[in-house]
Design an enzyme around this catalytic site. Structure first.
Site, mmCIF file in Angstrom:
data_model
loop_
_atom_site.group_PDB
_atom_site.id
_atom_site.type_symbol
_atom_site.label_atom_id
_atom_site.label_comp_id
_atom_site.label_asym_id
_atom_site.label_seq_id
_atom_site.Cartn_x
_atom_site.Cartn_y
_atom_site.Cartn_z
ATOM 1 N N ASP A 1 0.859 -1.173 -0.082
ATOM 2 C CA ASP A 1 0.068 -0.070 -0.032
ATOM 3 C C ASP A 1 0.999 1.234 -0.101
ATOM 4 O O ASP A 1 1.718 1.267 1.084
ATOM 5 C CB ASP A 1 -1.003 -0.025 1.240
ATOM 6 C CG ASP A 1 -2.227 0.844 1.125
ATOM 7 O OD1 ASP A 1 -2.257 1.750 0.558
ATOM 8 O OD2 ASP A 1 -3.252 -0.010 1.496
ATOM 9 N N ASP B 1 -2.833 4.793 -2.321
ATOM 10 C CA ASP B 1 -3.808 5.511 -1.405
ATOM 11 C C ASP B 1 -4.568 6.624 -1.879
ATOM 12 O O ASP B 1 -3.690 7.613 -2.430
ATOM 13 C CB ASP B 1 -3.414 5.459 0.113
ATOM 14 C CG ASP B 1 -4.225 5.994 1.072
ATOM 15 O OD1 ASP B 1 -5.177 5.059 1.603
ATOM 16 O OD2 ASP B 1 -4.305 7.021 1.663
ATOM 17 N N GLU C 1 -6.389 4.019 -5.568
ATOM 18 C CA GLU C 1 -7.885 4.234 -4.799
ATOM 19 C C GLU C 1 -8.464 5.527 -5.557
ATOM 20 O O GLU C 1 -7.818 6.886 -5.114
ATOM 21 C CB GLU C 1 -7.735 4.131 -3.486
ATOM 22 C CG GLU C 1 -9.046 4.496 -2.530
ATOM 23 C CD GLU C 1 -8.929 4.791 -1.319
ATOM 24 O OE1 GLU C 1 -9.788 4.428 -0.579
ATOM 25 O OE2 GLU C 1 -7.806 5.175 -0.782
ATOM 26 N N HIS D 1 -11.236 -2.432 4.360
ATOM 27 C CA HIS D 1 -11.158 -2.043 5.504
ATOM 28 C C HIS D 1 -11.866 -0.908 5.788
ATOM 29 O O HIS D 1 -12.034 -0.653 7.004
ATOM 30 C CB HIS D 1 -9.706 -2.152 5.898
ATOM 31 C CG HIS D 1 -9.059 -0.960 5.116
ATOM 32 N ND1 HIS D 1 -8.863 -0.714 3.873
ATOM 33 C CD2 HIS D 1 -8.409 0.176 5.553
ATOM 34 C CE1 HIS D 1 -8.411 0.196 3.077
ATOM 35 N NE2 HIS D 1 -8.030 0.884 4.144
ATOM 36 N N ASP D 2 -12.379 -0.229 4.863
ATOM 37 C CA ASP D 2 -13.127 1.153 5.084
ATOM 38 C C ASP D 2 -14.486 0.768 4.840
ATOM 39 O O ASP D 2 -15.322 1.631 5.479
ATOM 40 C CB ASP D 2 -12.638 1.993 4.010
ATOM 41 C CG ASP D 2 -11.345 2.456 4.007
ATOM 42 O OD1 ASP D 2 -10.746 2.491 5.235
ATOM 43 O OD2 ASP D 2 -10.432 2.825 3.094
HETATM 44 C C1 GLC Z 1 -7.759 5.538 2.344
HETATM 45 C C2 GLC Z 1 -7.562 4.197 3.291
HETATM 46 C C3 GLC Z 1 -8.128 4.705 4.400
HETATM 47 C C4 GLC Z 1 -7.473 5.891 5.212
HETATM 48 C C5 GLC Z 1 -7.502 6.965 4.425
HETATM 49 C C6 GLC Z 1 -6.361 8.075 4.489
HETATM 50 O O1 GLC Z 1 -9.060 5.824 2.047
HETATM 51 O O2 GLC Z 1 -8.187 3.196 2.659
HETATM 52 O O3 GLC Z 1 -8.268 3.584 5.490
HETATM 53 O O4 GLC Z 1 -8.189 6.262 6.461
HETATM 54 O O5 GLC Z 1 -7.096 6.644 2.805
HETATM 55 O O6 GLC Z 1 -5.122 7.477 4.506
#
Ligand code: GLC
Length: 531
Positions: free
Chosen positions: A101, A203, A266, A328-329
């Site tokens: 990641d 990310d 993402e 995980h979100d």
């Molecule tokens: C992404 C991650 C999340 C995190 C955010 C800030 O959305 O998946 O878990 O809190 O970025 O880094």
């Protein structure tokens, strides 16, 4: 054959591991790299192709690893370089790939770069982050709202300026307009690629560049207090800036210089803007801009049909689709739609055209989890408690068996287990041919054995009320997938598809197809080739 020329990430399936919650090997209640290594046979037994690990880098854990204090290190809670090197060899020895990641938008406020940057206005790294004077007359430089609620600006008393943070104040945003930042971050990618990783999940990629003048974001007319504070504004100037696309193209060029690597971005955006992250054939960007629409779409056949059709139509000719159903979100899919429909969702995810990403624990159908208030850990919850959007419920440890602490740890885990862990665990489901786990394995096996499912063409049919129906076809092999999205019996005519030659899989128990669907039933049918 055409398939042999396809890159692995087109035909493969990605499995997301949240390292804190996969397997603890040293009894501190938190998962670690050696724990993951110890469970690799399980991962391989699923029939997936690649593992993506949420961040494993040194971190104060304000956002559980998404606040990185050193991009080129291993967080001691997770292990050390020796454990990492062992893990990557063990992953490769099983023919699997490993993705890390990469968190480029922000560092931890404990990163050495930020310590330097905040030390004085004249520090050479001052411009590595986004510092601004107060607005004329005082107060924050603009109206931007952090994704976790509250202003995106934090006052720094020592140097008399604000710094920008799209997430927590412990996660200051880097200034990607600064060439030194770009070079430093390219070196981070090189560092891990040189160590053998097969790619990265990047990310919040669409956040990395902000409009140079930092203008106020417009108000969102659709906002209500029932949704997050972030959504009060439309993130017009704080995200998805044209300059971010050239950075994404640079990252791709770097990854391509290492050969067969993959970048997954993402990105949360409407289709047309989302599709731009593929780049162009001569200037490609990320291989897979993560597509979260299965997570976000209302769970009914009409919405899903329209959503899938619009997504497919938005893809550029060179763009390979992908699908995500949990992370995980996101709330657990089985918590959102129930266990019976979660099997339908698994069939959908693994039969759509495009690379699927699975999230650990969904394969055993972890659903609703109770987290007592005193055990909640997610900062997103504490920033906006009234909204009940805490992500802890999706981050509970993997229940491996019914031994103390579910075989996850010899000690109390950092988050509670799923309430039903004594019956819902890997060992129990392994032994039950009808379990969610074995259903996932069946689907993943079919995806491997039936090229129509991985590389075949895709055509939506009209399935009638509550039924989602589509065809996958490849070199004379023709499959129909029909999914009953309701808990009532439904019929399905399959007029366009051709005669049914057999049932390859059912979300319930196997039976011949008779033109009807039981409640919550999904089927993969083999159709006779047309002559
Ligand atoms: C992404 C991650 C999340 C995190 C955010 C800030 O959305 O998946 O878990 O809190 O970025 O880094």
């Amino acid at each position: 054959m055409e398939e042999t020329r396809r890159p692995w990430w087109e035909t493969g399936v990605i499995y997301q591991i949240y390292p804190r919650s996969f397997q603890d090997s040293n009894g501190d209640g938190v998962g670690d790299l050696s724990g993951i290594e110890a469970r690799l046979d399980y991962v391989a037994s699923l029939g997936v192709d690649a593992i993506w690990l949420s961040p494993i880098f040194p971190s104060p854990m304000a956002d559980f690893g998404y606040d990185v204090a050193d991009y080129c290190g291993v967080e001691p809670v997770f292990g050390d370089f020796a454990a990492f090197d062992e893990l990557i060899s063990a992953v490769h020895a099983r023919g699997l790939k490993l993705l890390l990641d990469f968190v480029p938008n922000h560092t931890s406020d404990q990163h050495a770069w930020f310590a330097e940057s905040r030390s004085s206005r004249s520090n050479p790294k001052r411009d590595w982050y986004i510092w601004r004077d107060p607005a004329p007359g005082g107060g924050v430089p603009n109206n931007w709202i952090s994704d976790f609620g509250g202003s995106s600006w934090e006052w720094d008393e020592a140097t008399g300026q604000y710094y920008l943070h799209a997430f927590l104040k412990e996660q200051p945003d880097l200034n990607w307009r600064n060439p030194e930042v770009r070079e430093a971050m390219s070196n981070v990618l090189r560092f891990w690629l040189d160590r053998g990783v097969d790619g990265f999940r990047i990310d919040v990629l669409w956040h990395i560049v902000k409009h140079e003048a930092l203008p106020d974001n417009p108000l969102n007319p659709a906002w209500t207090p029932l949704i997050t504070e972030r959504d009060r504004l439309l993130q017009v100037y704080s995200t998805d800036q044209p300059e971010a696309h050239s950075i994404s193209a640079e990252m791709r060029a770097l990854a391509d210089s290492y050969g067969d690597r993959v970048l997954v971005g993402e990105i949360f955006l409407p289709n047309e803007r989302h599709a731009r992250w593929y780049g162009t054939p001569d200037r490609p960007q990320v291989h897979l801009p993560f597509n979260f629409q299965l997570v976000e779409s209302p769970w009914d056949a009409a919405h899903l049909h329209g959503m899938i059709e619009a997504y497919e139509a938005s893809l550029p000719a060179h763009g390979w689709p992908n699908w995500v159903i949990g992370s995980h979100d996101a709330p657990r899919i089985a918590a959102r739609i129930g266990e019976a429909q979660a099997r339908v969702a698994a069939m959908l995810l693994l039969t759509l055209r495009g690379t699927p990403t699975l999230y650990q624990g969904d394969e055993i159908g972890i659903g609703k989890v109770t987290i007592p208030p005193e055990r909640m850990r997610d900062p997103q919850h504490f920033r906006q408690p009234a909204l009940d959007i805490g992500r802890d419920r999706s981050r509970t440890p993997m229940p491996w068996d019914d031994s103390p602490n579910a075989g996850f740890s010899t000690n109390e885990p950092w988050l509670p287990l799923n309430d039903d862990w004594r019956s819902r665990n890997v060992a129990a489901q392994d032994a039950d041919p009808a379990s969610m786990l074995n259903f996932y394995r069946l689907l993943l096996g079919l995806r491997r054995s039936q090229a129509a499912l991985s590389v075949g063409s895709f055509r939506l049919l009209d399935g009638g009320p509550d039924v989602l129906c589509y065809l996958r076809e490849h070199q004379g092999e023709k499959l129909a997938i029909i999914l009953n999205l309701s808990s009532e019996p439904r019929s399905c005519e399959l007029e366009e598809g051709g005669a049914v030659d057999g049932v390859l899989a059912s979300t319930l128990s196997a039976r011949p197809f008779d033109g009807t669907l039981l409640p919550d039933e999904g089927l993969i049918l083999r159709l006779e080739p047309e002559h």
